[in-house]
Design a protein around this motif. Structure first.
Motif, short mmCIF file in Angstrom:
data_model
loop_
_atom_site.label_atom_id
_atom_site.label_comp_id
_atom_site.label_asym_id
_atom_site.label_seq_id
_atom_site.Cartn_x
_atom_site.Cartn_y
_atom_site.Cartn_z
N GLU A 897 0.77 -1.22 -0.01
CA GLU A 897 -0.04 -0.16 0.08
C GLU A 897 1.06 1.14 0.04
O GLU A 897 1.78 1.05 0.54
CB GLU A 897 -0.97 0.23 1.24
N SER A 902 -5.40 1.59 -1.00
CA SER A 902 -6.26 1.66 -2.10
C SER A 902 -7.13 0.25 -2.16
O SER A 902 -8.25 0.39 -2.79
CB SER A 902 -5.55 1.75 -3.48
N ARG A 903 -6.66 -0.86 -1.62
CA ARG A 903 -7.52 -2.06 -1.70
C ARG A 903 -8.36 -2.06 -0.79
O ARG A 903 -8.28 -1.92 0.45
CB ARG A 903 -6.41 -3.35 -1.49
N GLN A 907 -8.66 -1.35 3.38
CA GLN A 907 -9.61 -0.40 3.88
C GLN A 907 -10.28 -0.82 4.96
O GLN A 907 -10.36 -0.27 6.36
CB GLN A 907 -10.28 0.41 2.82
#
Length: 951
Positions: A897, A902-903, A907
């Motif tokens: 990350e 972003s994944r 998150q």
């Protein structure tokens, strides 16, 4: 530094006050307790209001709405009624110019997208066409894109090509929207309608380039004519605005060069019977030598009058292994291949072997030198940009003459006044400064006709654009705006002596990195410029006349900003234009708009309310206006109104189910920091607030945050610092304003946050001072990490991607851009002004890691291993120091990350762990193993850990 005794006194007073206020419930609180709070199962329902498009007559408003579950829809509203048409999974709405039709693309649900991805199956959109007159809708499968003709009478539809095709051409269908008749075109790679009428330019790209070329279709007459054809690739179609003049590039490949050159083809007057054609090419155009090529990186652009086309030039790269001429002439592919092999063996002229090296045999080394102006990491990030650097040139079409506007001295040249003039920048004299501090540059006026340049100003940092007619160009220096008259060659100070403050002192750490409030606009005749100061808008005549302050914001501390409502992007105001000003109350957080009947007139307030009001736009052909309004407890919606805005009608109704749930509210908290600066913070109440109870508090910090008083937030767990979710889970949330003194970023935070929290505790008896948590990300993470090494005020803390050692961070890179962090510390957010060896004491005093022995607050830290903004090792340094000292700290290391996660799985994981961390330390909930004792690497690998969100 520990919590001062005065804070404990405040705690005692506030507890006594709380006993008095907790004797009964308010009506609003009692009503809220009758409704459930939002749980994890409810999140997917919530909607975010996206972009909107209004028809030219103002009768229709189309809005994009996206839900937390990632599904979206278009809502097509009548502005004069409650009529609405909902189109699931649609996007990209466009009205036809005649106001009859609305087109959009229809996709599939998030679930269907995921299934298609798993099956390696393409997801293809279809076209939706809504007849605004009849209300009927038609759909067309397999449409990748569409466009209406300039007059709105025709529609072009681009289909999908074969997945394994070796060319870019696809089928295009042109539909007569009145008769329904359709005409197909095959192998089309680009298409573009003229702004007016219905001329459609088409580029053909077929297999083996057979039949490639440019054609023009007149949809009204049905006439189709070829403009050019060749066994080449055509690209970059471009019509001149509001004209029937067209440009396209045709590729030109030569074996002596490894790059591709382009021939520019221009036609003017294509709406007439005898259009002109012109060609910019090597060997025929003066100024275009064989070693220079026209590139396709820079789009060709027209001057307003159509006399000049601006293109990008680049020196050509010779082929490393040129093919023998006799082999190319033979026409035999096998022979050509043999010729290439012979050429690869040895260069006959210089005796150097000409071959392509095997990558595996090459050393993996980069040479970093202390004399590098742009360090290699920055060059690596900008590699594509560096390879695409090109120089601007003006092709004077009638003379067939090419004039280079860039040269070796100028880094860039910008066109102004519709191509009538140009401004150049020379950064070279200041490259040494830019290595670690500010990038200065000298400004030059560049003559578009000759390429000659004349100096305007030296050592500039910030420009303010140029006037619509191209006569004046602006820049900021010291504390003032300056203007240069390109006609007379004179320069004068525009704002000296006006009395306004034109620098944002909260964002200006040094005089080198100035942050002016900006230029607001121009009169279209170049007669006056509008300039913002801290509160107001000034109208400054360019003939030396007296400047006037148009608004009276300073007196009431209301910020006015000029707002352009023209959708056609016409430059400048004329004498008959109405001017609109946005308004924002610094201390009340009210917002709205004011209106002046003409430029220079004093505006009258038409809307100013306790809400967040923004996005005012106007229908092109009607006196109808649309704006967005929201509050923390009122989902954003669009309102349509007349010119006075006093008859506003709500058109959209997002999150209409909001009343099903308990919802918090926000209040402002006033305080002064320890050096006497007046500030505010936003206190968000728990959704199920009961004044007879006490609640934990999460404090989220960055810099200035009180402007978010009225901002609505959707409870979306992928936004891991989601304050709405915290409120729904029974927390107060406080967002304070933080300001700074030079070279004391961490200390300033402590000296601001402590009195802020004292004010919160004193103002709201239900805030439990023993159960407060601190959280922040990046700069807010740094402040959080520093604070807990200075004070025991908080029961726990969470820091995302924090700076922990200012000295080691100073000496590293901002890897996302490749630039040095020194610039961030000396002239930007760090506010340190000098390198650490010139003020070691300040760097040490403001570095969290240097005070970690004082940390008694349990700290959760999160980092992405590929963080390109804050060095990952900043977390590792602090973590290892905490281990050595036996401090209670957990570091979450998210593999791959960057600075923001972003994944979605990451998150959700981070958001869940934040809830568990605060749930344990602020609510006393049982702690999972990862908090109390950690998990071994094997345990983490061998078992799936899915922390559950605490609801």
């Amino acid at each position: 530094m520990r919590t001062p005794p005065s804070f404990h006194l405040v705690r005692g007073l506030r507890r006594a006050t709380g006993l008095l206020l907790a004797l009964g419930l308010t009506g609003a609180a009692a009503a809220a307790q009758d409704r459930p709070t939002v749980t994890e199962a409810d999140y997917d329902r919530f909607e975010s209001l996206g972009s909107s498009t209004m028809s030219a007559d103002g009768a229709w408003l189309v809005v994009d709405v996206r839900r937390v579950d990632d599904d979206s829809e278009l809502r097509i509203h009548r502005t004069d009624s409650d009529s609405v048409v909902v189109v699931p999974h649609a996007s990209g709405p466009r009205f036809s110019a005649d106001g009859r039709w609305l087109g959009y693309l229809i996709g599939v649900s998030q679930e269907e997208r995921e299934k298609a991805q798993e099956a390696n199956r393409p997801v293809r959109t279809k076209l939706g066409l809504f007849d605004l007159a009849s209300g009927t809708t038609t759909e067309r499968d397999e449409v990748a894109g569409f466009a209406f003709s300039g007059d709105g009478a025709f529609l072009s539809m681009r289909r999908y090509g074969a997945r394994d095709a070796d060319h870019d051409g696809v089928d295009v269908i042109v539909r007569d929207l009145q008769s329904g008749a359709e005409l197909p075109f095959g192998n089309i790679s680009e298409m573009s309608w003229s702004d007016e009428g219905a001329l459609l330019a088409l580029v053909t790209d077929a297999a083996d380039q057979v039949g490639n070329g440019v054609r023009l279709y007149d949809a009204h007459s049905g006439r189709l004519r070829g403009l050019d054809t060749d066994e080449a690739t055509y690209l970059r179609l471009g019509w001149r605005d509001d004209a029937a003049d067209l440009v396209v590039y045709r590729t030109s490949v030569e074996p002596a060069f490894e790059d591709t050159a382009h021939v520019a083809l221009v036609w003017r007057g294509l709406d007439g019977d005898d259009p002109e054609s012109h060609t910019l090419s090597t060997g025929s155009t003066a100024g275009l030598s064989p070693d220079i090529r026209v590139v396709d990186y820079r789009l060709p652009s027209w001057s307003d009058d159509g006399s000049t086309l601006f293109v990008g030039l680049q020196y050509r790269r010779p082929a490393p292994c040129p093919v023998e001429e006799h082999a190319m002439e033979s026409g035999d592919s096998d022979t050509a291949g043999e010729g290439a092999d012979e050429s690869d063996s040895e260069d006959g002229e210089n005796g150097v072997r000409c071959e392509t090296p095997d990558e595996d045999d090459q050393p993996g080394v980069e040479i970093w030198h202390t004399l590098d102006v742009d360090p290699v990491p920055q060059q690596r990030v900008r590699e594509r940009q560096l390879r695409q650097e090109n120089e601007l040139a003006a092709w004077h079409i009638d003379d067939d003459r090419l004039v280079r506007l860039d040269d070796e001295q100028l880094e860039s040249v910008s066109l102004i006044g519709g191509g009538r003039a140009a401004i150049g920048r020379d950064e070279t004299p200041y490259d040494a400064d830019a290595m670690f501090r500010q990038q200065f540059f000298d400004l030059y006026a560049v003559d578009v006709a000759t390429g000659d340049k004349a100096p305007i100003a030296e050592r500039v940092t910030i420009t303010g654009g140029s006037s619509p007619g191209g006569r004046y160009t602006l820049w900021f220096a010291g504390e003032d705006w300056f203007a240069h008259d390109l006609e007379s060659g004179t320069t004068h100070n525009l704002t000296e002596g006006l009395g306004g403050t034109f620098i944002d002192l909260d964002r200006t750490p040094t005089q080198e990195q100035m942050a002016p409030f900006g230029v607001a606009g121009w009169m279209e005749d170049d007669g006056a410029v509008f300039i913002n100061d801290q509160w107001d808008v000034w109208m400054v005549p360019m003939d030396g006349g007296e400047a006037r302050r148009l608004t009276r914001g300073a007196e009431a501390e209301v910020r006015y900003r000029l707002t352009s409502l023209d959708s056609d992007d016409e430059p400048g105001f004329d004498d008959d234009d109405v001017q609109w000003f946005s308004m924002y109350g610094e201390w009340t957080k009210q917002s709205g708009y004011a209106r002046a009947d003409r430029p220079g007139a004093e505006p009258e307030t038409v809307l100013f309310t306790d809400a967040r009001v923004l996005g005012l736009t106007k229908a092109d052909d009607a006196d109808l206006f649309v704006f967005r309004q929201e509050r923390f407890d009122d989902s954003p919606d669009l309102f349509v109104a007349g010119p006075s805005l006093d008859d506003a009608r709500q058109v959209t109704h997002t999150n209409a189910f909001l009343d099903e749930f308990a919802w918090g509210h926000t209040e402002l908290v006033e305080y002064e920091n320890e050096w006497g600066r007046r500030l505010q913070g936003v206190l968000t109440y728990p959704a199920d607030f009961d004044p007879s109870e006490s609640y934990p508090t999460i404090v989220y910090q960055y810099e200035l945050l009180s402007q978010g008083l009225h901002q609505f937030q959707v409870p979306d767990p992928t936004q891991y610092y989601n304050q709405q979710i915290w409120s729904q889970n029974g927390y107060f949330v406080f967002r304070p304003d933080i300001v700074y003194r030079d070279r004391q970023p961490g200390v300033s935070n402590v000296q601001t946050l402590r009195p802020a929290m004292a004010a919160v505790v004193a103002s709201e008896p239900a805030v439990d001072p023993e159960r407060m948590g601190l959280i922040g990300h990046s700069w807010g993470g740094y402040q959080t990490t520093f604070f807990v090494t200075q004070d025991d005020l908080f029961a726990s803390a969470v820091a995302g991607a924090p700076l922990t050692n200012l000295m080691s961070m100073y000496a590293s890179f901002y890897w996302n851009s490749g630039g040095t962090n020194a610039r961030i510390f000396e002239i930007s957010q760090g506010r340190m002004q000098v390198p650490w060896w010139e003020d070691f004491a300040s760097y040490e005093a403001n570095s969290p890691v240097h005070h970690i022995e004082n940390m008694n607050t349990p700290l959760l830290m999160a980092f992405g291993t590929n963080d390109g903004a804050v060095e990952y090792n900043q977390g590792v340094e602090f973590y290892n120091a905490a281990r050595r000292l036996g401090k209670q700290m957990v570091m979450l290391s998210y593999q791959g990350e960057n600075h923001g996660f972003s994944r979605e799985p990451n998150q959700l994981d981070y958001q869940s762990r934040i809830m568990q961390w605060f749930g344990h330390y602020l609510k006393g909930e049982p702690a999972p193993d990862w908090i109390t004792r950690g998990l071994s690497y094997i345990d983490q690998k061998d078992r799936v850990t899915k922390p559950k969100v605490i609801s």
